[in-house]
Design a protein around this motif. Structure first.
Motif, short mmCIF file in Angstrom:
data_model
loop_
_atom_site.label_atom_id
_atom_site.label_comp_id
_atom_site.label_asym_id
_atom_site.label_seq_id
_atom_site.Cartn_x
_atom_site.Cartn_y
_atom_site.Cartn_z
N SER A 11 16.02 -33.97 33.52
CA SER A 11 17.29 -33.33 33.07
C SER A 11 18.70 -33.95 33.72
CB SER A 11 17.56 -31.64 33.86
OG SER A 11 16.74 -31.84 34.91
N ARG A 12 18.14 -34.65 34.73
CA ARG A 12 19.40 -35.65 35.43
C ARG A 12 20.00 -37.05 34.29
NH1 ARG A 12 24.00 -34.56 38.75
NH2 ARG A 12 23.84 -36.28 40.01
N SER A 13 19.56 -37.21 33.92
CA SER A 13 20.07 -38.52 33.43
C SER A 13 20.96 -38.04 32.52
CB SER A 13 18.22 -38.63 31.68
OG SER A 13 17.55 -38.95 32.35
N CYS A 14 21.76 -39.42 32.60
CA CYS A 14 22.88 -39.51 31.73
C CYS A 14 24.46 -38.88 32.83
CB CYS A 14 23.01 -39.24 30.02
SG CYS A 14 21.83 -40.60 29.14
N ALA A 21 13.77 -44.13 36.66
CA ALA A 21 13.81 -43.29 37.88
C ALA A 21 15.42 -43.17 38.45
CB ALA A 21 12.94 -43.52 38.90
N GLN A 22 15.94 -44.58 38.36
CA GLN A 22 17.52 -44.35 38.48
C GLN A 22 18.68 -43.69 37.24
OE1 GLN A 22 19.59 -48.68 38.60
NE2 GLN A 22 21.46 -47.63 39.79
N ARG A 23 17.59 -43.10 36.49
CA ARG A 23 18.91 -42.62 35.18
C ARG A 23 18.55 -40.71 35.65
NH1 ARG A 23 17.12 -45.44 31.22
NH2 ARG A 23 15.56 -43.48 30.97
N ALA A 24 17.98 -40.59 36.85
CA ALA A 24 17.50 -39.18 37.46
C ALA A 24 18.17 -39.30 38.61
CB ALA A 24 15.77 -39.04 37.34
N MET A 25 18.86 -40.63 39.15
CA MET A 25 19.81 -40.19 40.40
C MET A 25 20.66 -40.89 39.89
SD MET A 25 16.40 -42.01 42.78
CE MET A 25 17.11 -40.85 44.49
N LEU A 38 26.08 -52.87 41.41
CA LEU A 38 26.79 -52.54 39.81
C LEU A 38 25.60 -52.62 38.43
CD1 LEU A 38 30.08 -53.27 41.20
CD2 LEU A 38 29.40 -50.95 41.40
N ALA A 39 25.37 -53.82 38.50
CA ALA A 39 24.44 -54.34 37.77
C ALA A 39 23.37 -53.57 37.58
CB ALA A 39 24.21 -56.02 37.80
N LEU A 40 22.78 -52.76 38.78
CA LEU A 40 21.00 -51.83 37.88
C LEU A 40 21.60 -51.16 37.84
CD1 LEU A 40 18.78 -54.04 41.46
CD2 LEU A 40 19.02 -53.67 39.06
N GLY A 41 23.15 -49.94 37.92
CA GLY A 41 24.24 -49.41 37.52
C GLY A 41 24.62 -48.30 38.28
N SER A 42 24.28 -48.37 39.50
CA SER A 42 25.30 -47.21 40.24
C SER A 42 26.60 -47.74 39.90
CB SER A 42 25.06 -48.24 41.55
OG SER A 42 23.50 -47.57 42.22
#
Length: 219
Positions: free
Chosen positions: A6-9, A158-162, A181-185
């Motif tokens: 539910s937290r994705s995107c 997992a990172q999308r959920a966070m 940043l490259a990992l999505g933060s």
């Protein structure tokens, strides 16, 4: 069990998108000593930590007048209560947001019009699951993930959920910021004033091997 989808995107608040446009670094301002350096630094966003409650009414408005986006770490402000009244106090003095590990404070912040940043410490897989559950319930504007190196060990799910997230802890070099940043933060947080001037166009390249993620789901 995989993290809650539910937290994705989740979208980054437009105010933070603008603040991170040139300098994707959050200044962790611990105590009054680094204040002058932050006031003149290109970084636009800060987290105030270890400021006594009596100091905040002078510091927060001054930073606001300088065009800074100010988060107050409620957990580490001596004398500041852990309740709605404290959040109203922070809001009324002109702060833009709050940081806390406490789900109850994150949930109370949004109705007051505050940006919320939930700090989570990812130490093992069971802790990761509890953190994603709390994030799903609290729906913070940002998640501060500590320590930053753990992000490389998290699955993309997992990172999308966070997300949106700020990587914090052991952010010591431009390469650390670039990897986060490259990992999505969305940004990286650091107390090192040398990184408060780091622009996106100054980020070093990230080796492809550093972006490899585990394939096994965390639970």
């Amino acid at each position: 069990m995989p993290p809650s989808p539910s937290r994705s995107c989740a979208a980054l608040d437009p105010r933070l998108t603008a603040a991170f446009a040139q300098v994707p670094v959050v200044a962790s301002v611990v105590g009054t000593q680094p204040l002058r350096q932050f006031l003149t630094a290109p970084a636009k966003v800060c987290i105030l930590a270890s400021f006594a409650v009596g100091q905040l009414p002078q510091v927060v408005p001054a930073l606001g007048r300088a065009g800074k986006t100010v988060f107050v770490n409620v957990d580490s402000s001596p004398g500041l209560a852990q309740d709605r009244g404290a959040l109203e106090f922070i809001k009324n003095m002109g702060a833009h947001g709050v940081v806390s590990t406490r789900l109850s404070l994150i949930e109370k912040g949004r109705p007051l019009g505050l940006l919320t940043m939930m700090k989570v410490f990812v130490t093992d897989r069971s802790n990761l699951r509890r953190s994603t559950d709390a994030i799903s319930r609290g729906a913070p504007d940002l998640v501060e993930i500590m320590p930053a190196p753990i992000i490389a060990r998290m699955s993309a799910q997992a990172q999308r959920a966070m997300s949106p997230s700020v990587a914090a802890g052991f952010v010591e070099t431009p390469s650390d910021v670039a990897l986060a940043l490259a990992l999505g933060s969305s940004a990286a947080a650091t107390s090192d004033p040398r990184l408060w001037s780091l622009r996106r166009d100054q980020l070093p390249p990230v080796p492809p091997s550093a972006l490899e993620r585990p394939t096994a789901p965390e639970e």
